[in-house]
Motif scaffolding. Structure first.
Motif, PDB file in Angstrom:
ATOM      1  N   ALA A 479      41.483 -10.320 -13.448  1.00 18.26           N
ATOM      2  CA  ALA A 479      42.344 -10.160 -12.282  1.00 18.26           C
ATOM      3  C   ALA A 479      42.933 -11.494 -11.892  1.00 18.26           C
ATOM      4  N   ASP A 480      44.157 -11.453 -11.390  1.00 17.68           N
ATOM      5  CA  ASP A 480      44.737 -12.700 -10.930  1.00 17.68           C
ATOM      6  C   ASP A 480      44.116 -13.086  -9.597  1.00 17.68           C
ATOM      7  N   ARG A 481      44.429 -14.278  -9.164  1.00 20.26           N
ATOM      8  CA  ARG A 481      43.785 -14.822  -7.972  1.00 20.26           C
ATOM      9  C   ARG A 481      44.088 -13.986  -6.740  1.00 20.26           C
ATOM     10  N   SER A 482      45.289 -13.485  -6.628  1.00 21.09           N
ATOM     11  CA  SER A 482      45.652 -12.701  -5.447  1.00 21.09           C
ATOM     12  C   SER A 482      44.806 -11.445  -5.351  1.00 21.09           C
ATOM     13  N   ALA A 483      44.531 -10.836  -6.521  1.00 22.83           N
ATOM     14  CA  ALA A 483      43.709  -9.623  -6.499  1.00 22.83           C
ATOM     15  C   ALA A 483      42.287  -9.946  -6.049  1.00 22.83           C
ATOM     16  N   VAL A 484      41.762 -11.099  -6.485  1.00 22.83           N
ATOM     17  CA  VAL A 484      40.410 -11.497  -6.074  1.00 22.83           C
ATOM     18  C   VAL A 484      40.369 -11.740  -4.568  1.00 22.83           C
ATOM     19  N   VAL A 485      41.354 -12.479  -4.056  1.00 21.47           N
ATOM     20  CA  VAL A 485      41.383 -12.743  -2.617  1.00 21.47           C
ATOM     21  C   VAL A 485      41.488 -11.434  -1.853  1.00 21.47           C
ATOM     22  N   ARG A 486      42.300 -10.505  -2.370  1.00 23.52           N
ATOM     23  CA  ARG A 486      42.461  -9.223  -1.687  1.00 23.52           C
ATOM     24  C   ARG A 486      41.140  -8.443  -1.684  1.00 23.52           C
ATOM     25  N   ARG A 487      40.429  -8.470  -2.812  1.00 30.91           N
ATOM     26  CA  ARG A 487      39.164  -7.739  -2.898  1.00 30.91           C
ATOM     27  C   ARG A 487      38.111  -8.334  -1.971  1.00 30.91           C
ATOM     28  N   VAL A 488      38.025  -9.663  -1.938  1.00 36.35           N
ATOM     29  CA  VAL A 488      37.072 -10.307  -1.021  1.00 36.35           C
ATOM     30  C   VAL A 488      37.480 -10.043   0.423  1.00 36.35           C
ATOM     31  N   GLY A 489      38.794 -10.048   0.689  1.00 32.61           N
ATOM     32  CA  GLY A 489      39.259  -9.783   2.047  1.00 32.61           C
ATOM     33  C   GLY A 489      38.907  -8.384   2.504  1.00 32.61           C
ATOM     34  N   GLU A 490      38.999  -7.412   1.605  1.00 34.18           N
ATOM     35  CA  GLU A 490      38.626  -6.041   1.967  1.00 34.18           C
ATOM     36  C   GLU A 490      37.139  -5.960   2.304  1.00 34.18           C
ATOM     37  N   ARG A 491      36.304  -6.666   1.514  1.00 29.22           N
ATOM     38  CA  ARG A 491      34.863  -6.659   1.829  1.00 29.22           C
ATOM     39  C   ARG A 491      34.610  -7.375   3.155  1.00 29.22           C
ATOM     40  N   TYR A 492      35.333  -8.440   3.403  1.00 26.66           N
ATOM     41  CA  TYR A 492      35.208  -9.175   4.673  1.00 26.66           C
ATOM     42  C   TYR A 492      35.516  -8.272   5.860  1.00 26.66           C
ATOM     43  N   ARG A 493      36.592  -7.496   5.769  1.00 25.64           N
ATOM     44  CA  ARG A 493      36.938  -6.583   6.862  1.00 25.64           C
ATOM     45  C   ARG A 493      35.876  -5.497   7.013  1.00 25.64           C
ATOM     46  N   ALA A 494      35.361  -4.979   5.883  1.00 23.85           N
ATOM     47  CA  ALA A 494      34.352  -3.922   5.945  1.00 23.85           C
ATOM     48  C   ALA A 494      33.065  -4.426   6.603  1.00 23.85           C
ATOM     49  N   ILE A 495      32.714  -5.655   6.309  1.00 27.24           N
ATOM     50  CA  ILE A 495      31.487  -6.206   6.909  1.00 27.24           C
ATOM     51  C   ILE A 495      31.672  -6.379   8.411  1.00 27.24           C
ATOM     52  N   LEU A 496      32.806  -6.907   8.824  1.00 29.43           N
ATOM     53  CA  LEU A 496      33.055  -7.039  10.265  1.00 29.43           C
ATOM     54  C   LEU A 496      33.020  -5.685  10.942  1.00 29.43           C
ATOM     55  N   ALA A 497      33.536  -4.654  10.268  1.00 25.70           N
ATOM     56  CA  ALA A 497      33.493  -3.304  10.837  1.00 25.70           C
ATOM     57  C   ALA A 497      32.047  -2.835  10.987  1.00 25.70           C
ATOM     58  N   GLU A 498      31.205  -3.143   9.983  1.00 25.25           N
ATOM     59  CA  GLU A 498      29.786  -2.783  10.097  1.00 25.25           C
ATOM     60  C   GLU A 498      29.129  -3.514  11.254  1.00 25.25           C
ATOM     61  N   PHE A 499      29.513  -4.776  11.460  1.00 27.76           N
ATOM     62  CA  PHE A 499      28.977  -5.534  12.597  1.00 27.76           C
ATOM     63  C   PHE A 499      29.519  -4.999  13.920  1.00 27.76           C
ATOM     64  N   ARG A 500      30.579  -4.156  13.843  1.00 23.01           N
ATOM     65  CA  ARG A 500      31.289  -3.657  15.023  1.00 23.01           C
ATOM     66  C   ARG A 500      31.868  -4.813  15.840  1.00 23.01           C
ATOM     67  N   TYR A 501      32.592  -5.622  15.097  1.00 23.44           N
ATOM     68  CA  TYR A 501      33.291  -6.733  15.745  1.00 23.44           C
ATOM     69  C   TYR A 501      34.238  -6.169  16.795  1.00 23.44           C
ATOM     70  N   PRO A 502      34.202  -6.667  18.016  1.00 22.13           N
ATOM     71  CA  PRO A 502      35.000  -6.066  19.100  1.00 22.13           C
ATOM     72  C   PRO A 502      36.498  -6.171  18.837  1.00 22.13           C
ATOM     73  N   LYS A 503      37.176  -5.050  19.086  1.00 15.97           N
ATOM     74  CA  LYS A 503      38.645  -4.990  18.965  1.00 15.97           C
ATOM     75  C   LYS A 503      39.099  -5.488  17.599  1.00 15.97           C
ATOM     76  N   LEU A 504      38.413  -5.003  16.581  1.00 18.65           N
ATOM     77  CA  LEU A 504      38.716  -5.446  15.225  1.00 18.65           C
ATOM     78  C   LEU A 504      40.086  -4.895  14.804  1.00 18.65           C
ATOM     79  N   ALA A 505      40.950  -5.792  14.410  1.00 15.73           N
ATOM     80  CA  ALA A 505      42.275  -5.386  13.938  1.00 15.73           C
ATOM     81  C   ALA A 505      42.866  -6.504  13.101  1.00 15.73           C
ATOM     82  N   ASP A 506      43.619  -6.114  12.074  1.00 15.01           N
ATOM     83  CA  ASP A 506      44.345  -7.075  11.251  1.00 15.01           C
ATOM     84  C   ASP A 506      43.426  -8.192  10.761  1.00 15.01           C
TER      85      ASP A 506
END
Length: 632
Positions: A479-506
């Motif tokens: 995968a190119d670098r952008s795909a890796v960053v995108r994949r890590v970013g998706e996991r980052y957002r999912a983890i914050l959602a699990e933590f129930r980060y307040p007013k999570l958006a964008d």
């Protein structure tokens, strides 16, 4: 496969060596494997962060903790790790930061340990450095960062993805933004870990050539070692371990038998206590008599020559007195200078020498008196010495009779015990020789096994690298670098959602890996928000790297994940903390099987109690007090 499933580094045990004891922290599960999650719990200032920092120090950090309770107590540190599934020990001195680490295969307290190999810390790119060893078990040995061909990857760079210290949790320098070169290097390290750095196929080819050369040398060394083991006829591991156990048991039995024998000897000869006391008194009397005799004989040896000297003086003074009476005393010339004298002169007018004869009668009387005293004292000594010699002889004979009485009274009880002691001593010598033979044999067998394991690991690594090279050369799987960053970013957002980060958006990661929440960089969040963002960013990197079987070492150290959370006992914050631990536990039990996380936390939630490996109290009446548990 070794090259795929157990590559990397796992932490097993940490031991800080004091002058007369060790301070241990055990990260192993009951089955002797590294625990997936290890929590260091307890009050602040008890050594939790110190443990993480000493782990980092053993892995090559430039310095170690210098708390007041550490420096006088700890002399060195040893970290037991698994490198690609095999146990190794990494040792470093404590005090002045050492420039070398000592590495050897084996476990703490293991018999027949392998010899230590000294590995320098710098330069990191040296093939014999500690960094090169650790990187080789992460499939990253010899990798160079793309921005500078002379800048090899260091394991210290890789630790940025393995250790999230307290100061990075809630600060505004998570990605080292204050140091531009370090910030750039972090991005390049992430590219290397996810295999999206420049010249990836060239790196794989170089890695294959290096490992194949090492593999050929390792096979030759293995054949030589195998021949040596066969010539020594040491036997198999099971037989040697059984021999080692039986020899240690025999030594322990001999020690116990000697202790029992001493007790029986004391009991069997207790009846002769009176005889031994009489012998003791007789020996003491004989010693006193001998000392007194020796004193008188020494005095006599000194007085006889002195008496002779005084006798000579008396003879001389007597001769001089008689000479004055027999010869004319008047003289015409000075006896000293031969100058003419007048009849009335009392002294020579030339040299002032007395002309009248000298009266020596006083000196004669004094010499005769001293001679008489010395003669009487010598005669007394001569009369006393035969008596003292006889008394000393009688005392010696009495001591000999008393000793004979003791021997006669105890011979029937002691003689059998002496024979038994000789038999036990022979057993002990034979057991010690057997133990040494077993240890030497185990050392040879373990060395052979380690060589075999190393060969298998290198074969697996070559196979995996060839597969990776073929995939990189035949299809666009990488995968190119952008795909890796995108994949890590998706996991980052999912983890914050699990933590129930307040007013999570964008929530996402920018191309430079900067985490964003609500469309703003993490630096705009509150201190508690930055803590959650830093945890999510680090976990996202770790989890994505592990699941993609990348070159991450496979362990993560987290310090104080509750920082700025729940300080006032807020219910929602408390639930957030539980969600953090639940996320880590669920991931390790699922897609993260085989990875390792170590957390230092003051008060982990009750739901994580099963993963607490030690809980420090900072109370002397409630051990353990802290890591250095004898300093309070």
């Amino acid at each position: 496969m070794i090259g795929l499933r157990t590559h990397g580094i796992r932490i097993r045990r940490l031991r800080l060596h004091g002058a007369d004891r060790g301070y241990d922290v055990d990260f192993r599960a009951p089955d002797d494997t590294p625990r997936p999650l290890s929590i260091l719990a307890g009050a602040f200032s008890t050594g939790k962060t110190t443990i993480l920092e000493f782990v980092d120090y053993c892995l090559g950090a430039g310095d170690h903790p210098r708390h007041p309770e550490i420096t006088p107590k700890v002399k060195s540190a040893t970290l037991e790790v698994e490198l690609s599934g095999s146990p190794y020990l990494i040792e470093r001195a404590v005090g002045e930061p050492s420039m070398f680490a000592y590495v050897r295969a084996g476990r703490l307290d293991e018999p027949g340990a392998a010899p230590r190999v000294r590995r320098p810390l710098r330069p990191a790119g040296h093939p014999e450095s500690l960094s090169s060893l650790l990187l080789s078990h992460c499939k990253l040995q010899g990798v160079r960062l793309s921005h500078d061909v002379d800048d090899p990857l260091s394991f210290r760079d890789l630790m940025w993805l393995c250790f999230l210290p307290n100061e990075r949790l809630d600060g505004k320098d998570l990605l080292f933004e204050s140091v531009p070169m370090k910030h750039l290097k972090l991005r390049q390290v992430v590219d290397v870990v996810f295999d999206v750095h420049d010249d990836h196929t060239v790196e794989i080819g170089r890695r294959i050539r290096t490992v194949e050369a090492d593999l050929a040398a390792a096979r030759a060394a293995y054949r030589a070692a195998e021949q040596l083991v066969e010539e020594q006829h040491v036997g198999g591991r099971d037989d040697l371990e059984a021999l080692h156990r039986s020899a240690k048991e025999e030594l322990a039995a001999c020690a116990q038998a000697l202790a029992d024998l001493d007790g029986r000897a004391r009991a069997a000869t207790g009846f002769a206590a009176d005889l031994r006391e009489r012998h003791h008194e007789a020996a003491r009397a004989a010693l006193l008599a001998a000392n007194e005799l020796r004193d008188r004989e020494t005095q006599l040896q000194r007085m006889v020559p002195l008496r002779g000297s005084y006798a000579d003086d008396v003879s001389k003074w007597t001769m001089l007195t008689e000479a004055d009476r027999l010869f004319e005393t008047a003289a015409d010339v000075c006896a000293s200078c031969q100058a003419p004298l007048a009849a009335a002169d009392e002294r020579c007018p030339a040299c002032r020498f007395p002309v009248a004869p000298v009266d020596v009668s006083g000196e004669l009387r004094s010499a005769k008196t001293r001679l008489a005293e010395l003669t009487r004292y010598v005669e007394e000594l001569e009369r006393e010495i035969p008596r003292l010699r006889a008394a000393a002889s009688r005392a010696q004979e009495a001591e000999s009779r008393a000793a004979a009485d003791v021997d006669a009274a105890t011979a029937h009880a002691v003689t059998p015990l002496l024979a038994e002691r000789d038999a036990i001593a022979r057993r002990r010598e034979e057991a010690a020789a057997t133990l040494q033979r077993a240890v030497s044999g185990l050392r040879l067998v373990q060395s052979l096994e380690r060589r075999a394991t190393g060969i298998l690991q290198m074969m697996d690594q070559v196979a995996a690298d060839r597969e990776e090279l073929a995939a990189a050369g035949t299809q666009a799987r990488r995968a190119d670098r952008s795909a890796v960053v995108r994949r890590v970013g998706e996991r980052y957002r999912a983890i914050l959602a699990e933590f129930r980060y307040p007013k999570l958006a964008d929530a996402y990661l920018a191309e430079d890996l900067t985490p964003y929440v609500r469309g703003e960089p993490y630096t705009a969040a509150s201190s508690g928000g930055r803590t959650l963002i830093a945890l999510a960013w680090q976990l996202a990197m770790f989890e994505t790297a592990w699941e993609s079987r990348s070159s991450h070492p496979g362990f993560l150290l987290l310090d104080s994940p509750q920082k700025n959370l729940g300080a006032l006992g807020d219910l929602e914050d408390g639930q957030t903390i539980e969600r953090i631990y639940r996320h880590i536990e669920d991931w390790l039990a699922g897609r993260g099987v085989g990875a390792q996380v170590v957390v230092a936390d003051n008060a982990p939630p009750p739901t994580a109690a099963d993963d607490v490996i030690v809980r420090y109290s900072r109370r002397a009446d409630q051990p353990p007090y802290g890591l250095i548990d004898d300093d309070f």
